[in-house]
Design a protein around this motif. Structure first.
Motif, mmCIF file in Angstrom:
data_model
loop_
_atom_site.group_PDB
_atom_site.id
_atom_site.type_symbol
_atom_site.label_atom_id
_atom_site.label_comp_id
_atom_site.label_asym_id
_atom_site.label_seq_id
_atom_site.Cartn_x
_atom_site.Cartn_y
_atom_site.Cartn_z
ATOM 1 N N LEU A 74 5.885 1.609 -1.559
ATOM 2 C CA LEU A 74 4.909 0.613 -1.086
ATOM 3 C C LEU A 74 5.581 -0.219 0.002
ATOM 4 C CD1 LEU A 74 1.974 -0.154 -1.861
ATOM 5 C CD2 LEU A 74 2.932 -2.030 -3.197
ATOM 6 N N ASN A 136 -0.129 2.583 6.670
ATOM 7 C CA ASN A 136 -0.617 2.924 5.336
ATOM 8 C C ASN A 136 -1.705 1.958 4.900
ATOM 9 O OD1 ASN A 136 0.753 0.557 4.193
ATOM 10 N ND2 ASN A 136 2.636 1.713 4.528
ATOM 11 N N PHE A 138 -1.796 -0.037 2.359
ATOM 12 C CA PHE A 138 -1.295 -1.335 1.919
ATOM 13 C C PHE A 138 -1.169 -2.293 3.101
ATOM 14 C CE2 PHE A 138 2.485 -4.063 0.965
ATOM 15 C CZ PHE A 138 1.889 -4.847 -0.021
ATOM 16 N N TRP A 190 -3.591 5.598 -4.612
ATOM 17 C CA TRP A 190 -2.157 5.683 -4.905
ATOM 18 C C TRP A 190 -1.905 6.486 -6.193
ATOM 19 C CZ3 TRP A 190 1.625 0.995 -5.904
ATOM 20 C CH2 TRP A 190 2.922 1.438 -5.684
ATOM 21 N N THR A 195 0.832 8.390 -2.732
ATOM 22 C CA THR A 195 1.230 7.773 -1.462
ATOM 23 C C THR A 195 0.025 7.043 -0.879
ATOM 24 O OG1 THR A 195 2.125 8.164 0.759
ATOM 25 C CG2 THR A 195 0.660 9.847 -0.130
#
Length: 489
Positions: A74, A136, A138, A190, A195
């Protein structure tokens, strides 16, 4: 190799530039000329940095930057890929033009808290660049939330009861959808994929059932509330109480663009077009997008307030991007990306024109615009170009995105999408062309302001974006090249 190394160094500068500007602005708040010079220099610097990334990206470079590993797997990280490059180009170039416009508008209307306005604008653009270059989900989510929080003070800028009420709607809907739907979708991704990194072709494992894919896709489509997909759209017309430069930011530069950009990026780089097609997701997503396009267009027809009409037009127009995804053809995905760019230039022109009319003539309703084109020919000429872009008439950029989406719909025999595009185009003409007719062909009623056009920074800005709408049609190579790279064609 040299280009790749230089682009690697440019990426952190592009990410930091707006935030550095936001830190400097309060230090010069007692010197308006210097404050606005800082705004213009920061916007110009960001635009130049983003443009410097374009050549390497077109040549195949994908600059990356990892900031911090929160926990294993992360990370806060950035990567410049074609769709993000296109979005960053739009946002950075239009921020500079919007800054020129804002100087004229904020001064002419003697708006309060101008330093706060410019600071929040800079933070909002910094958040937008973070979204564009997120490596990504996040990182995208963090900057998506930062964009909501940084634009809230802009929505409530006037601090009256109506603005505070609109700001409450804005926060509740955008934070609510992201925390209750978008965040769970990210967590589920996730768990399923192991991922959160974006990857061409998608990251979901093979063998997921169609119901699971449908549920996950629905969480993203409705959880990304900035896309204003119905019924989660009310925040957008409510936010029209803000000053016109803020409306332009919300509609053309950052907020709704961040929404449809995120949906398009998730569809292509998390799910993958092939995965969505194999799972049969086209039908229901076409219905959702088509319903938003048509219903918002019908509501726009009934709006007399010019900014509210433009707001419902945005709700309708941005679902063309969702429709391009729903068609699940490479050419329609490229068309969706092109429409993000085309809509940005046309819609910011329309909002600039609305603000120009308000500043010079103090008019806000469509029914008050009879003959205004004779007193404000530059403003209404630009408005006409923007309106033609929204309808999708050549030689405006709006034609290209719609044409590619329509081509994809016909290639895949998605006749519902074809019908939506044709009917909505007629509706677009129905709520834009009467404004143009009133402005140029009706006799003025009452006393329009005899001063003519708005201050020159406003007129220069709206003229520039109107010209941009035509230039993108005549010279579409750069946005089309980025769109093709995204679609894989």
């Amino acid at each position: 190799m040299t280009a790749a190394l230089s682009s690697q160094g440019i990426l952190p500068l592009a990410l930091l530039a707006p935030f550095v500007g936001a830190l400097i602005l309060p230090l010069v708040h007692k010197m308006p000329n210097l404050r606005e010079a800082v705004t213009l220099v920061t916007a110009a610097a960001l635009c130049l940095l983003v443009v410097c990334l374009l050549g390497p990206v077109l040549d195949g470079a994908r600059p990356e930057l990892t900031v911090i590993d929160v926990i294993p797997g992360l990370t806060v990280a950035f990567k410049v890929e074609p769709l993000g490059m296109l979005f960053a180009l739009i946002a950075s170039s239009l921020w500079f033009v919007n800054s020129v416009y804002s100087i004229g508008y904020m001064r002419a209307n003697d708006e309060p808290r101008q330093t706060t306005f410019y600071v929040c604008f800079a933070v909002a653009l910094g958040s937008t660049i973070g979204i564009a270059f997120a490596k990504n989900l996040f990182t995208l989510f963090l900057f998506y939330e930062a964009l909501t929080l940084s634009t809230y003070p802009l929505v409530i800028h006037r601090r009256n009861e109506e603005a505070v009420r609109a700001g409450r709607t804005y926060l509740v809907l955008l934070l609510g959808t992201s925390l209750l739907l978008f965040l769970p979708a990210i967590i589920a991704t996730w768990v399923l994929a192991g991922t959160l990194d974006f990857r061409p072709g998608g990251i979901l494992p093979a063998g997921l059932s169609a119901p699971i894919i449908a549920a996950l896709l629905a969480l993203y489509v409705f959880g990304i509330g900035k896309a204003a997909v119905m019924p989660l759209h009310r925040w957008l017309p409510a936010a029209m109480v803000a000053p016109t430069p803020v409306s332009a930011l919300l509609h053309a530069v950052a907020v709704v663009k961040a929404g449809v950009f995120s949906i398009l990026k998730v569809a292509v780089l998390v799910f993958g077009v092939d995965t969505l097609g194999a799972a049969g997701q086209s039908a229901w997503l076409t219905v959702v997008a088509g319903t938003t396009i048509l219903v918002a267009s019908i509501i726009a027809l009934k709006q007399d307030n010019l900014k509210r009409r433009l707001a419902y037009s945005t709700i309708s127009q941005l679902s063309y991007v969702v429709l391009g995804v729903a068609i699940l053809a490479p050419i329609s995905v490229a068309g969706a990306a092109m429409h993000i760019a085309a809509h940005a230039f046309s819609k910011i022109t329309l909002f600039f024109a609305a603000g120009s009319i308000y500043t010079a003539a103090h008019l806000t309703e469509v029914s008050q615009l009879d003959g205004i084109g004779r007193r404000m020919p530059w403003t209404m000429g630009a408005f006409t170009i923007g309106a033609l872009g929204m309808i999708g008439v050549p030689p405006t950029a709006g034609f290209l995105g719609k044409w590619f989406i329509l081509t994809g719909a016909m290639q895949t025999a998605n006749w519902l999408a074809v019908a939506v595009i044709f009917v909505s185009t007629i509706l677009n003409a129905g709520y834009f062309l009467p404004i143009v007719y009133r402005a140029f062909f009706c006799e003025p009623v009452g006393g329009h302001d005899k001063s003519g056009e708005a201050p020159w920074p406003i007129v220069v800005a709206l003229t520039a974006t109107a010209i941009g709408t035509i230039l993108m049609f005549l010279f579409p190579d750069i946005p089309f090249a980025l769109a093709k790279l995204l679609s894989g064609r």
